[in-house]
Design a protein around this motif. Structure first.
Motif, PDB file in Angstrom:
ATOM      1  N   ASP A   1      47.847  38.422 -53.436  1.00 31.46           N
ATOM      2  CA  ASP A   1      48.391  38.228 -52.098  1.00 31.46           C
ATOM      3  C   ASP A   1      47.521  37.244 -51.322  1.00 31.46           C
ATOM      4  OD1 ASP A   1      50.147  38.549 -50.008  1.00 31.46           O
ATOM      5  OD2 ASP A   1      49.151  40.316 -49.208  1.00 31.46           O
ATOM      6  N   TYR A   2      47.575  35.995 -51.737  1.00 29.99           N
ATOM      7  CA  TYR A   2      46.791  34.931 -51.113  1.00 29.99           C
ATOM      8  C   TYR A   2      47.723  33.796 -50.733  1.00 29.99           C
ATOM      9  CZ  TYR A   2      43.705  30.932 -50.554  1.00 29.99           C
ATOM     10  OH  TYR A   2      43.073  29.820 -50.053  1.00 29.99           O
ATOM     11  N   HIS A   3      47.520  33.242 -49.546  1.00 34.39           N
ATOM     12  CA  HIS A   3      48.337  32.128 -49.071  1.00 34.39           C
ATOM     13  C   HIS A   3      47.445  31.154 -48.323  1.00 34.39           C
ATOM     14  CE1 HIS A   3      51.874  34.675 -49.881  1.00 34.39           C
ATOM     15  NE2 HIS A   3      51.161  35.631 -49.319  1.00 34.39           N
TER      16      HIS A   3
ATOM     17  N   ASP B   1      48.189  28.478 -45.962  1.00 30.93           N
ATOM     18  CA  ASP B   1      49.249  27.817 -45.205  1.00 30.93           C
ATOM     19  C   ASP B   1      48.823  27.511 -43.774  1.00 30.93           C
ATOM     20  OD1 ASP B   1      49.222  30.365 -44.192  1.00 30.93           O
ATOM     21  OD2 ASP B   1      51.181  30.934 -44.982  1.00 30.93           O
TER      22      ASP B   1
ATOM     23  N   ALA C   1      56.928  38.263 -48.988  1.00 28.20           N
ATOM     24  CA  ALA C   1      55.603  37.896 -48.490  1.00 28.20           C
ATOM     25  C   ALA C   1      55.394  38.361 -47.062  1.00 28.20           C
ATOM     26  CB  ALA C   1      55.420  36.386 -48.579  1.00 28.20           C
TER      27      ALA C   1
ATOM     28  N   LYS D   1      54.309  30.201 -41.687  1.00 34.67           N
ATOM     29  CA  LYS D   1      53.124  30.913 -42.156  1.00 34.67           C
ATOM     30  C   LYS D   1      53.497  32.297 -42.688  1.00 34.67           C
ATOM     31  CE  LYS D   1      49.937  28.662 -38.903  1.00 34.67           C
ATOM     32  NZ  LYS D   1      49.148  27.933 -39.909  1.00 34.67           N
ATOM     33  N   THR D   2      52.681  32.791 -43.579  1.00 35.29           N
ATOM     34  CA  THR D   2      52.892  34.124 -44.135  1.00 35.29           C
ATOM     35  C   THR D   2      51.871  35.096 -43.564  1.00 35.29           C
ATOM     36  OG1 THR D   2      51.519  33.479 -46.006  1.00 35.29           O
ATOM     37  CG2 THR D   2      53.897  33.325 -46.296  1.00 35.29           C
TER      38      THR D   2
ATOM     39  N   ASP E   1      52.056  30.162 -60.962  1.00 37.11           N
ATOM     40  CA  ASP E   1      51.451  31.459 -60.687  1.00 37.11           C
ATOM     41  C   ASP E   1      50.961  32.125 -61.966  1.00 37.11           C
ATOM     42  OD1 ASP E   1      52.368  30.961 -58.128  1.00 37.11           O
ATOM     43  OD2 ASP E   1      54.010  32.408 -58.223  1.00 37.11           O
TER      44      ASP E   1
END
Length: 509
Positions: free
Chosen positions: A149-151, A153, A117, A161-162, A485
């Motif tokens: 590619d979603y986060h 956080d 990530a 954090k990403t 997921d």
């Protein structure tokens, strides 16, 4: 209960952040990065850029694949580390079938599912051996990768954090792929990310006015967009007793957010999208059990999907007239909350006996769909809501429930679902469902009239839809929130409906 103004509470609201992955396209002949992703349909031989990667490993990659008995089944992934000059080689099975727009998106999601990530190295995704008749397949791969590619956080410590991945997608037609993604598909990714952000925020951060403020900020600088916000005084003028009734137990007043996009011909009737926006749902006086109530922060997912769809359509400048209506309320128990047995008078004049205050979504939709028809005379109306547990029990998380008055329209919507990658399945709407709603003291009841629950919920909304208007009811209670997921979305809110409604707009402009 003393009510605080929305302005006084704005400092509590963190900004929505849609951190998009970095995506660029390059020609196939250009050098690959140390991390690469290959799509395969055979472990006997490799073709195109995959063959080039194998040659650069002196054949070690193919031998490793064969030794590991790699599967070429669709979406199966396996990674190899330290082979030849590569840090990581991920192979993704694509089977041997022709790939559609939806399956290309899925492959894009699978392509990054095993990548770090926070990887500092950019990743090359090689697309030259895809079997498809879809134009610019690399752009659809990019869209799927962007969706995955979603986060969320933002409330974690800095070290937890990403950061978005950096992807380089090899394409045989780099210019066309770049144009398709940058001018079109990336806005769908942004729209889905917006919807997920809104549904993931804690209830104290997203209340009706906060929803309005966050969404309005996303439309700054976009042409042909007009935004109107109906406040309590406006609702009183329009006699929106259902929407006001749901929100009256909360410290936060309800809102009706209306976003009108006029990209089509002047005077052409718009498509109307109406999304349920319960910013937090306790059930009201008909209080829910604590188990799982935390997830009711996402009961605004229908409204969030409408906002995301409008953002995508308006950002790319689609030649269509489109209006999105988002009725927003917080369903809370308080001394002035509505009670079971109360009667509310709607904008249409139809009265509703409240059997359960936890059947509130259909109430706020009732006033919103009536307003949409009276003010905008749409050529089609689509409403979307996390409405009933019945829909989830019937269709699980594979399909959203679809209810229309016409089978032909149901077929069109199923085709839109297949094309977009967000599948729908029809449930019935029978005249008896409307008869079941009859109340002894009002025109209709809002709940408690037996099975089938999903169809009864649709019948309540349908009571406020003109019979000659093409109408699509989407119940997304089963598909809205993921417990694990999927190809194009991580666990949590998947922003369901942005891709589907965008496809409906494309098909009906």
């Amino acid at each position: 209960m003393k009510k605080l103004s929305a302005l006084a509470l704005l400092w509590l609201v963190p900004l929505v952040s849609m951190a998009m992955p970095g995506i660029e396209f390059s020609a196939e002949r250009e050098a690959f990065n140390k991390r690469v992703v290959l799509f395969i349909d055979s472990t006997e031989t490799l073709t195109g850029s995959a063959q080039t990667v194998n040659q650069r490993t002196d054949g070690a990659l193919l031998k490793a694949m064969q030794a590991a008995e790699v599967s070429t089944a669709f979406g199966k992934t396996q990674s190899f580390y330290g082979v030849g000059p590569y840090t990581q080689i991920t192979v993704v099975g694509m089977a041997d079938e022709a790939l559609t727009q939806a399956s290309l998106q899925d492959l894009g999601g699978y392509a990054i599912s095993e990548l770090p990530a926070n990887g500092e190295q950019p990743v090359s995704i090689l697309t030259d051996n895809l079997t498809t008749e879809v134009a610019t397949p690399a752009a659809w791969i990019a869209m799927g990768a962007g969706l995955r590619d979603y986060h969320f956080d933002k409330y974690k410590k800095a070290e937890s954090k990403t950061t978005p991945r950096q992807l380089v997608i090899q394409s045989g037609d780099m210019s066309a792929a770049t144009a398709k993604y940058q001018d079109d598909l990336r806005y769908l990714v942004q729209g889905a990310h917006l919807a997920r952000d809104m549904a993931s925020e804690p209830g104290k951060s997203i209340y009706p006015q906060a929803f309005v403020d966050k969404v309005k900020a996303q439309f700054k600088g976009i042409d042909n967009v007009d935004i109107d916000v109906l406040k309590l005084s406006d609702m009183k003028k329009h006699n929106m007793g259902a929407l006001m009734g749901v929100g009256q137990g909360s410290i936060h007043d309800p809102r009706l957010l209306v976003i009108e996009y006029t990209g089509g011909k002047k005077g052409d009737a718009p498509i109307a999208l109406v999304g349920k926006g319960i910013t937090f749902d306790t059930g009201g006086i008909s209080l829910k059990k604590n188990d799982g109530m935390w997830a009711m922060k996402s009961d605004l997912s229908g409204a969030a999907a409408v906002a995301g769809t409008l953002l995508a359509v308006a950002s790319r400048g689609e030649e269509v007239n489109l209006v999105g209506l988002m009725p927003l309320a917080e369903n809370m128990p308080a001394e002035d909350a509505i009670r079971p047995g109360d009667v509310l008078t709607t904008m249409q004049g139809t009265t509703i006996e409240i059997i359960s205050t936890d059947a509130e979504g259909r109430l706020i939709l009732a006033d919103a769909v009536r307003y949409a028809q009276d003010e905008y005379q749409p050529k089609m109306l689509v409403n979307i809501a996390t409405l009933t547990g019945s829909a989830a029990r019937a269709l699980s998380d594979e399909y959203a429930a679809l209810i229309t008055r016409e089978w032909e329209l149901s077929e069109q919507m199923m085709a839109a679902g297949k094309a977009s990658g967000e599948l729908v399945w029809p449930l019935p709407l029978h005249p008896n469902h409307f008869k079941q709603l009859k109340s002894e003291i009002a025109d209709i009841k809002n709940s408690g009239v037996g099975s089938p629950g999903a169809s009864i919920g649709a019948a309540v909304v349908g009571t406020f839809i003109d019979e000659d208007l093409p109408w699509v009811h989407l119940d997304i209670a089963g598909v809205d929130w993921l417990n694990s997921d999927i190809a194009v979305a991580p666990k949590g809110s998947q922003g369901w409906g942005v891709r589907f409604m965008d496809q409906v707009v494309r098909d009906n402009k």
